[in-house]
Scaffold this motif. Structure first.
Motif, short mmCIF file in Angstrom:
data_model
loop_
_atom_site.label_atom_id
_atom_site.label_comp_id
_atom_site.label_asym_id
_atom_site.label_seq_id
_atom_site.Cartn_x
_atom_site.Cartn_y
_atom_site.Cartn_z
N ASP A 131 -2.41 11.63 -0.72
CA ASP A 131 -1.63 10.42 -0.96
C ASP A 131 -0.55 10.23 0.11
O ASP A 131 -0.32 9.11 0.58
CB ASP A 131 -0.96 10.47 -2.34
N ILE A 132 0.08 11.32 0.50
CA ILE A 132 1.14 11.24 1.51
C ILE A 132 0.54 10.83 2.86
O ILE A 132 1.11 9.98 3.57
CB ILE A 132 1.90 12.57 1.60
N VAL A 133 -0.60 11.40 3.22
CA VAL A 133 -1.24 11.05 4.50
C VAL A 133 -1.65 9.58 4.51
O VAL A 133 -1.44 8.87 5.51
CB VAL A 133 -2.44 11.98 4.77
N LEU A 134 -2.23 9.10 3.42
CA LEU A 134 -2.63 7.69 3.35
C LEU A 134 -1.41 6.77 3.44
O LEU A 134 -1.44 5.74 4.11
CB LEU A 134 -3.43 7.41 2.07
N SER A 135 -0.34 7.16 2.79
CA SER A 135 0.89 6.38 2.87
C SER A 135 1.47 6.39 4.28
O SER A 135 1.95 5.37 4.77
CB SER A 135 1.91 6.93 1.87
N LEU A 136 1.41 7.54 4.93
CA LEU A 136 1.93 7.63 6.30
C LEU A 136 1.13 6.78 7.27
O LEU A 136 1.68 6.29 8.26
CB LEU A 136 1.96 9.08 6.76
N SER A 137 -0.16 6.58 7.02
CA SER A 137 -0.94 5.73 7.92
C SER A 137 -0.44 4.29 7.86
O SER A 137 -0.36 3.61 8.88
CB SER A 137 -2.43 5.81 7.58
N CYS A 196 0.83 -1.21 0.00
CA CYS A 196 0.00 0.00 0.00
C CYS A 196 0.86 1.25 0.00
O CYS A 196 0.53 2.24 -0.67
CB CYS A 196 -0.95 -0.01 1.19
N ILE A 197 1.97 1.23 0.73
CA ILE A 197 2.88 2.38 0.73
C ILE A 197 3.43 2.61 -0.67
O ILE A 197 3.44 3.74 -1.18
CB ILE A 197 4.02 2.18 1.74
N ILE A 198 3.84 1.54 -1.33
CA ILE A 198 4.37 1.66 -2.70
C ILE A 198 3.31 2.19 -3.65
O ILE A 198 3.57 3.06 -4.49
CB ILE A 198 4.94 0.31 -3.16
N PHE A 255 1.57 2.03 10.76
CA PHE A 255 1.30 0.64 11.12
C PHE A 255 2.59 -0.18 11.14
O PHE A 255 2.81 -0.98 12.06
CB PHE A 255 0.30 0.00 10.15
N LEU A 256 3.44 -0.02 10.13
CA LEU A 256 4.69 -0.79 10.09
C LEU A 256 5.58 -0.47 11.28
O LEU A 256 6.16 -1.37 11.89
CB LEU A 256 5.44 -0.54 8.78
N VAL A 257 5.69 0.81 11.64
CA VAL A 257 6.50 1.20 12.79
C VAL A 257 5.90 0.64 14.08
O VAL A 257 6.60 0.11 14.94
CB VAL A 257 6.66 2.73 12.86
N TYR A 258 4.58 0.71 14.19
CA TYR A 258 3.90 0.20 15.37
C TYR A 258 4.07 -1.31 15.49
O TYR A 258 4.35 -1.82 16.58
CB TYR A 258 2.41 0.56 15.30
#
Length: 153
Positions: free
Chosen positions: A133-139, A101-103, A143-146
């Motif tokens: 797009d940046i905000v959706l990617s950051l969400s 999803c980030i990609i 999750f990955l960091v969490y």
């Protein structure tokens, strides 16, 4: 003798929450695109730009309307897929899905930077969409960091 393996980590509720939020956004936007495209265009782009985006001949208008309806249907299907994926409990899949999803959001941002900003009718809208797009990617990055923190704490 092999050392005892650690028990698998429980699935993350953050993944479920992010998937559900993205699913609601995608299904709502897809449904609005399918059924209320003109109103959505006026709200998003303004009346002048919305009129230009409708096409000039009846044939063009029909093609644009069908194309936008199919794009809305695709977005609705993506939202439904996100809803189904939110119930997956496998941590490895969740991580893989979040990275994908980030990609995807990065490619959408690049598309907006390199192509959408060159269209005169959409030139003033691309920065706002880029921020989305940046905000959706950051969400997903959140999750990955969490999940990384949960895994190694």
């Amino acid at each position: 003798m092999a050392p005892p393996s650690s028990p698998p980590l429980p699935p993350s509720s953050v993944f479920f929450t992010i998937c559900l939020l993205h699913s609601v956004v995608a299904t709502t936007c897809g449904a609005l695109m399918m059924f209320y495209l003109n109103e959505l265009s006026v709200f998003g782009h303004g009346p002048e730009t919305a009129k230009m985006l409708q096409g000039s001949t009846p044939h063009d208008q029909l093609l644009i309307q069908i194309s936008d309806s199919f794009a809305g249907l695709l977005l609705f299907a993506v939202g439904f897929l996100l809803f189904m994926v939110s119930f997956v409990k496998d941590r490895d899949f969740q991580s893989f899905f979040a990275k994908g999803c980030i990609i995807l959001h990065i490619f959408m941002a690049l598309w907006r930077i390199y192509f959408e900003r060159r269209l005169e009718d959409l030139a003033r809208d691309w920065p706002r969409q880029l921020v989305g797009d940046i905000v959706l990617s950051l969400s997903w990055l959140f999750f990955l960091v969490y999940s990384w923190r949960e895994k190694y704490d």
